[in-house]
Design a protein around this motif. Structure first.
Motif, mmCIF file in Angstrom:
data_model
loop_
_atom_site.group_PDB
_atom_site.id
_atom_site.type_symbol
_atom_site.label_atom_id
_atom_site.label_comp_id
_atom_site.label_asym_id
_atom_site.label_seq_id
_atom_site.Cartn_x
_atom_site.Cartn_y
_atom_site.Cartn_z
ATOM 1 N N LEU A 101 0.856 -1.187 0.000
ATOM 2 C CA LEU A 101 0.000 0.000 0.000
ATOM 3 C C LEU A 101 0.891 1.236 0.000
ATOM 4 N N ALA A 102 1.225 1.695 -1.186
ATOM 5 C CA ALA A 102 2.119 2.839 -1.339
ATOM 6 C C ALA A 102 1.377 4.133 -1.017
ATOM 7 N N PRO A 103 2.105 5.228 -0.757
ATOM 8 C CA PRO A 103 1.443 6.528 -0.544
ATOM 9 C C PRO A 103 0.546 6.895 -1.719
ATOM 10 N N LEU A 104 -0.567 7.559 -1.411
ATOM 11 C CA LEU A 104 -1.587 8.011 -2.361
ATOM 12 C C LEU A 104 -2.446 6.865 -2.892
ATOM 13 N N THR A 105 -2.300 5.654 -2.319
ATOM 14 C CA THR A 105 -3.206 4.559 -2.684
ATOM 15 C C THR A 105 -4.583 4.834 -2.088
ATOM 16 N N LYS A 106 -5.636 4.716 -2.904
ATOM 17 C CA LYS A 106 -7.000 4.959 -2.446
ATOM 18 C C LYS A 106 -7.638 3.637 -2.022
ATOM 19 N N LEU A 107 -8.186 3.613 -0.798
ATOM 20 C CA LEU A 107 -8.715 2.394 -0.204
ATOM 21 C C LEU A 107 -10.171 2.591 0.211
ATOM 22 N N ARG A 108 -10.871 1.486 0.344
ATOM 23 C CA ARG A 108 -12.234 1.493 0.906
ATOM 24 C C ARG A 108 -12.266 0.492 2.059
ATOM 25 N N LEU A 109 -12.585 0.985 3.265
ATOM 26 C CA LEU A 109 -12.626 0.167 4.475
ATOM 27 C C LEU A 109 -14.077 -0.132 4.845
ATOM 28 N N THR A 110 -14.383 -1.410 5.065
ATOM 29 C CA THR A 110 -15.716 -1.837 5.503
ATOM 30 C C THR A 110 -15.554 -2.663 6.770
ATOM 31 N N VAL A 111 -16.279 -2.279 7.829
ATOM 32 C CA VAL A 111 -16.221 -2.976 9.116
ATOM 33 C C VAL A 111 -17.601 -3.539 9.415
ATOM 34 N N VAL A 112 -17.668 -4.851 9.681
ATOM 35 C CA VAL A 112 -18.928 -5.543 9.945
ATOM 36 C C VAL A 112 -18.776 -6.332 11.239
ATOM 37 N N GLN A 113 -19.801 -6.289 12.095
ATOM 38 C CA GLN A 113 -19.814 -7.019 13.362
ATOM 39 C C GLN A 113 -20.985 -8.002 13.363
ATOM 40 N N PHE A 114 -20.716 -9.282 13.685
ATOM 41 C CA PHE A 114 -21.788 -10.278 13.772
ATOM 42 C C PHE A 114 -22.451 -10.188 15.134
ATOM 43 N N ILE A 115 -23.776 -10.029 15.148
ATOM 44 C CA ILE A 115 -24.563 -9.949 16.380
ATOM 45 C C ILE A 115 -25.138 -11.331 16.645
ATOM 46 N N ALA A 116 -24.581 -12.030 17.638
ATOM 47 C CA ALA A 116 -24.988 -13.408 17.892
ATOM 48 C C ALA A 116 -26.437 -13.500 18.355
ATOM 49 N N SER A 117 -26.911 -12.493 19.102
ATOM 50 C CA SER A 117 -28.271 -12.559 19.651
ATOM 51 C C SER A 117 -29.336 -12.502 18.562
ATOM 52 N N THR A 118 -29.061 -11.810 17.468
ATOM 53 C CA THR A 118 -30.038 -11.682 16.389
ATOM 54 C C THR A 118 -29.646 -12.479 15.149
ATOM 55 N N VAL A 160 -3.899 6.701 1.498
ATOM 56 C CA VAL A 160 -2.655 6.557 2.244
ATOM 57 C C VAL A 160 -1.868 7.864 2.149
ATOM 58 N N ALA A 161 -1.437 8.373 3.291
ATOM 59 C CA ALA A 161 -0.716 9.640 3.327
ATOM 60 C C ALA A 161 0.684 9.481 2.732
ATOM 61 N N ALA A 162 1.325 10.628 2.511
ATOM 62 C CA ALA A 162 2.648 10.621 1.894
ATOM 63 C C ALA A 162 3.685 9.923 2.762
ATOM 64 N N ASP A 163 3.469 9.887 4.089
ATOM 65 C CA ASP A 163 4.423 9.225 4.982
ATOM 66 C C ASP A 163 4.127 7.745 5.157
ATOM 67 N N GLY A 164 3.170 7.184 4.379
ATOM 68 C CA GLY A 164 2.876 5.765 4.442
ATOM 69 C C GLY A 164 1.942 5.352 5.555
ATOM 70 N N THR A 165 1.195 6.302 6.126
ATOM 71 C CA THR A 165 0.250 5.994 7.192
ATOM 72 C C THR A 165 -1.178 6.172 6.706
ATOM 73 N N LEU A 166 -2.096 5.472 7.385
ATOM 74 C CA LEU A 166 -3.525 5.575 7.100
ATOM 75 C C LEU A 166 -4.222 5.955 8.392
ATOM 76 N N ASN A 167 -4.962 7.066 8.357
ATOM 77 C CA ASN A 167 -5.633 7.573 9.560
ATOM 78 C C ASN A 167 -7.027 6.969 9.624
ATOM 79 N N VAL A 168 -7.220 6.016 10.548
ATOM 80 C CA VAL A 168 -8.492 5.305 10.706
ATOM 81 C C VAL A 168 -9.224 5.863 11.915
ATOM 82 N N PRO A 169 -10.524 6.182 11.795
ATOM 83 C CA PRO A 169 -11.273 6.676 12.954
ATOM 84 C C PRO A 169 -11.148 5.714 14.137
#
Length: 429
Positions: free
Chosen positions: A37-54, A69-78
């Motif tokens: 994942l080089a700098p300036l690579t555009k990504l799409r992040l999807t987060v899914v959680q399985f709810i066992a009760s339902t 991806v930032a120029a320094d090779g980092t990705l800022n994730v919430p």
């Protein structure tokens, strides 16, 4: 005779590159290793959680989205903050984010985090090729495939070198103007974000240049308009809050007056009740006093309701004021980040175009002599290693990385007859 043989060699090479470009399909390379994942690579992040009760899956949209991806090779994730992704593939990054979220949030089961690469940084091909420029990167791309996209080696008998040089110079001028505008815009956005009163432009901007002076003046006018609009919205909400505060004070004074009236009315009802018992007053008089007391108590209840409504309106006005200030900071931060990314991309394009222009000028020299020579192709790759530019020797089978710059060179090997004739001419007085 030698000219006829040279043209046939060129025709053979042209057919080779055309066949290679036709048959290669980068999308079907199944065995290619995942690209980093080089700098300036555009990504799409999807987060899914399985709810066992339902038995259902719940998407965490607040954590997902499209990122770069930032120029320094980092990705800022919430929630997680910056993550170094320079040595990770998309799958490895998804697993890392999943583990980090489980540890950060104290979850029993790790959520499912998937990372999809939307767009890699392009690769650049310069030097002795038919069409220098940038081309889309695909995992597993080799130097030969990039050369095929660039039209193969440059034909020595082709024209258009001058027009290509002019085009590159025009592109370089355009990048310089865009960098100038974004630099001025960044100074204005930083001042707005810090809520300053005057823009401080970088010293690198030449204010004596008419074009630069006009751009700076435009940014000052935009800054003044934005500042005035924000101030008007703030003043309106502050005045509204002051109005509700004054209304609450007035209702408080009215409540005090009503309480005094209720005290006196209660005392009067008590006195008249005693007089009615002794026969000194009529029942009608007692009824009037009781009605007055009931009206005062009703007025007190209305005053309490009006006070509660005024306090709610005051709270809404104060909340709207805080929301306006937070929105101004949030929008400013987003614009700053976007413009900074644009500036980095333009700077990269400018550097690449300068190298392409230099190669274009150099490759036009000695063309007549080169037509009679045998050409030996050479390849090298310029890429970032540990944050520093490095040159790597390459062959046609070398695998490229996102953002690589492929430099193609031709070395002339003069025919023996030509070399002997040149030596004889030099020795003859």
């Amino acid at each position: 005779m030698s000219h006829f043989q040279l043209s046939g060699a060129h025709l053979h090479r042209a057919r080779f590159w055309a066949a290679l470009l036709t048959t290669v399909s980068f999308a079907t390379i199944a065995s290619a290793a995942p690209a980093p994942l080089a700098p300036l690579t555009k990504l799409r992040l999807t987060v899914v959680q399985f709810i066992a009760s339902t038995g259902d899956y719940k998407r965490w949209d607040a954590l997902g989205g499209d990122f770069e991806v930032a120029a320094d090779g980092t990705l800022n994730v919430p929630t997680l903050g910056p993550i170094d992704v320079s040595s990770l593939s998309a799958d490895a990054l998804g697993a890392d984010i999943s583990a980090r979220l489980q540890a950060k949030l104290g979850l029993l089961d790790a959520p499912d985090a998937s990372v999809q690469v939307l767009e890699y940084p392009p690769v650049y091909v310069v030097g002795s090729v038919s069409t220098p420029g940038q081309y889309p990167f695909r995992p597993g791309m080799t130097v030969a495939q990039a050369l095929a996209l660039a039209g193969g080696e440059r034909r020595l008998d082709s024209s258009g070198g001058l027009s290509e040089t002019i085009k590159l110079q025009s592109d370089l001028d355009g990048f310089s103007n865009d960098i100038l505008r974004i630099t001025a815009r960044l100074a204005r956005l930083k001042t707005e974000f810090d809520r300053g009163t005057q823009i401080t432009f970088p010293a690198v901007l030449d204010t004596t240049d008419p074009t630069t002076a006009e751009i700076l003046q435009q940014e000052r006018r935009i800054f003044e308009a934005h500042t005035n609009e924000f101030a008007r919205q703030q003043d309106g909400l502050k005045q509204l809050a002051d109005l509700f505060t004054a209304e609450i004070d007035a209702l408080g004074q009215k409540a005090t007056a009503i309480d005094d009236q209720i005290t006196r009315a209660t005392q009067q009802v008590t006195n008249i009740t005693g007089l009615v018992s002794s026969g000194s007053a009529t029942v009608a008089r007692l009824t009037d006093a009781q009605r007055i007391l009931s009206d005062l108590q009703s007025s007190k209840l209305d005053n309490i309701i009006a006070t509660m409504s005024a306090r709610e309106n005051l709270s809404n006005a104060q909340r709207d004021l805080a929301k306006l200030q937070d929105q101004q900071q949030s929008d400013g931060a987003a614009q700053l980040q976007q413009e900074q990314a644009n500036l980095e991309q333009l700077t990269l394009n400018q550097t690449t175009t300068m190298r392409m222009l230099r190669q274009s000028v150099e490759s036009d020299e000695n063309t007549t002599l080169a037509r009679t020579a045998q050409m030996i192709m050479g390849y090298s790759i310029l890429r970032q290693q540990d944050g520093q530019p490095a040159t790597v020797a390459a062959t046609e089978d070398s695998v490229l990385l996102p953002g690589d710059l492929v430099k193609v060179t031709m070395q002339m090997q003069m025919p023996m007859a030509t070399t002997a004739a040149a030596a004889q001419a030099t020795a003859t007085p």
